[in-house]
Motif scaffolding. Structure first.
Motif, short mmCIF file in Angstrom:
data_model
loop_
_atom_site.label_atom_id
_atom_site.label_comp_id
_atom_site.label_asym_id
_atom_site.label_seq_id
_atom_site.Cartn_x
_atom_site.Cartn_y
_atom_site.Cartn_z
N ILE A 65 0.82 -1.26 0.01
CA ILE A 65 -0.03 0.16 -0.18
C ILE A 65 1.06 1.25 -0.15
O ILE A 65 1.99 1.37 0.61
N TYR A 66 0.63 2.26 -0.86
CA TYR A 66 1.38 3.28 -1.16
C TYR A 66 0.44 4.84 -1.01
O TYR A 66 -0.73 4.67 -1.69
N PHE A 67 0.96 5.73 -0.22
CA PHE A 67 0.29 6.92 -0.10
C PHE A 67 1.18 8.03 -0.88
O PHE A 67 2.27 8.45 -0.47
N TYR A 68 0.69 8.59 -1.92
CA TYR A 68 1.26 9.41 -2.72
C TYR A 68 0.79 10.66 -2.39
O TYR A 68 -0.34 11.35 -2.83
N THR A 69 1.41 11.44 -1.26
CA THR A 69 0.85 12.75 -0.67
C THR A 69 0.66 13.89 -1.56
O THR A 69 0.25 14.82 -1.21
N GLY A 70 1.92 13.95 -2.36
CA GLY A 70 1.91 15.05 -3.44
C GLY A 70 0.87 15.25 -4.19
O GLY A 70 0.47 16.18 -4.76
N ARG A 71 0.25 13.89 -4.60
CA ARG A 71 -0.76 14.14 -5.63
C ARG A 71 -2.08 13.59 -4.84
O ARG A 71 -3.06 13.37 -5.63
N ASP A 72 -2.06 13.48 -3.49
CA ASP A 72 -3.18 13.10 -2.88
C ASP A 72 -4.11 11.84 -3.05
O ASP A 72 -5.33 11.90 -3.45
N TYR A 73 -3.43 10.68 -3.29
CA TYR A 73 -4.12 9.43 -3.56
C TYR A 73 -3.29 8.38 -2.90
O TYR A 73 -2.24 8.41 -2.59
N VAL A 74 -4.08 7.25 -2.74
CA VAL A 74 -3.65 6.17 -2.13
C VAL A 74 -3.50 4.94 -3.17
O VAL A 74 -4.71 4.65 -3.89
N GLU A 75 -2.51 4.09 -3.42
CA GLU A 75 -2.47 3.11 -4.14
C GLU A 75 -2.66 1.59 -3.43
O GLU A 75 -1.66 1.53 -2.55
N ILE A 76 -3.24 0.76 -3.64
CA ILE A 76 -3.49 -0.55 -3.23
C ILE A 76 -3.00 -1.69 -4.40
O ILE A 76 -3.83 -1.70 -5.33
N ARG A 77 -1.96 -2.43 -4.01
CA ARG A 77 -1.80 -3.33 -5.23
C ARG A 77 -2.03 -4.65 -4.90
O ARG A 77 -2.63 -4.78 -3.68
N GLU A 78 -2.01 -5.76 -5.77
CA GLU A 78 -2.61 -6.92 -5.66
C GLU A 78 -1.95 -8.04 -4.44
O GLU A 78 -2.74 -8.84 -3.93
N LYS A 79 -0.69 -7.57 -3.99
CA LYS A 79 -0.24 -8.20 -2.69
C LYS A 79 -0.65 -7.69 -1.50
O LYS A 79 -0.08 -7.70 -0.31
N PHE A 80 -1.59 -6.67 -1.44
CA PHE A 80 -1.97 -6.02 -0.11
C PHE A 80 -2.17 -6.92 1.06
O PHE A 80 -2.92 -7.90 1.06
N LYS A 81 -1.62 -6.58 2.22
CA LYS A 81 -1.71 -7.35 3.56
C LYS A 81 -2.67 -6.50 4.36
O LYS A 81 -1.95 -5.26 4.83
N GLY A 82 -3.90 -6.63 4.45
CA GLY A 82 -4.77 -5.80 5.45
C GLY A 82 -6.22 -6.26 5.05
O GLY A 82 -6.52 -7.26 4.64
N LYS A 83 -7.10 -5.31 5.41
CA LYS A 83 -8.65 -5.69 5.10
C LYS A 83 -8.99 -4.49 4.31
O LYS A 83 -8.84 -3.37 4.58
N LEU A 84 -9.93 -5.28 3.40
CA LEU A 84 -10.65 -4.14 2.48
C LEU A 84 -12.25 -4.30 2.83
O LEU A 84 -12.71 -5.51 3.21
N SER A 85 -12.78 -3.22 2.97
CA SER A 85 -14.26 -3.02 3.42
C SER A 85 -15.22 -3.74 2.33
O SER A 85 -16.26 -4.31 2.52
N ILE A 86 -14.62 -3.66 1.03
CA ILE A 86 -15.40 -4.43 -0.10
C ILE A 86 -14.16 -5.10 -0.68
O ILE A 86 -13.09 -4.51 -0.90
#
Length: 153
Positions: A71-92
């Protein structure tokens, strides 16, 4: 004459983060929005693997990155990127979901492309990218509209 030197090493604790919980419909990660600053993200999630300052020489506008959790937070462009090997929980459960199964959660996309769809949300924009099998393999979300969103290539 023999001289013995005693070296003292400082003990440092390893930062531990809570489980990454992504609320797709609210556009938040552990309560944080995509427009949070580097400092705010690092304070709430101190286990980052790298960071890049927000300046003119940064490749994608700077950010805080959790490569081990994909998971990656691009703060200068104000977006979050979640890639296919994400380790965490998705609400959907979007990662790995079939492109044809998304309507029940997200409705119709605002912009449709061969490899991605952009959905207008209450907070901004959700972009889903698909692999050759038509399954979601990348999630990006921002408070910005599809007209102002500037993703890193």
């Amino acid at each position: 004459m023999l001289t013995i030197t005693v070296a003292q090493a400082q003990l440092k604790t390893t930062p531990v983060c809570p489980t990454m919980v992504v609320d797709i419909l609210d556009g938040k990660v552990n309560g944080m929005l995509p427009d949070f600053t580097i400092g705010q993200i690092k304070e709430k999630l101190p286990c980052f693997t790298s960071e890049e300052p927000e300046n003119s020489s940064s490749k994608c506008g700077g950010g805080v990155f959790y490569k081990d959790k994909d998971i990656y937070f691009y703060t200068g462009r104000d977006y979050v990127e979640i890639r296919e090997k994400f380790k965490g929980k998705l609400s959907i459960p979007l990662l790995g979901a079939s492109r044809n199964s998304l309507f029940k959660w997200l409705g119709h996309p605002k912009i449709k492309d061969v490899n991605w769809d952009a959905f207008q949300t209450q907070y901004g924009t959700l972009v889903l990218h698909y692999n050759k099998a038509g399954k979601v393999n990348l999630i990006q979300f921002s408070k910005k509209s599809t007209d102002t969103l500037n993703l890193c290539e």
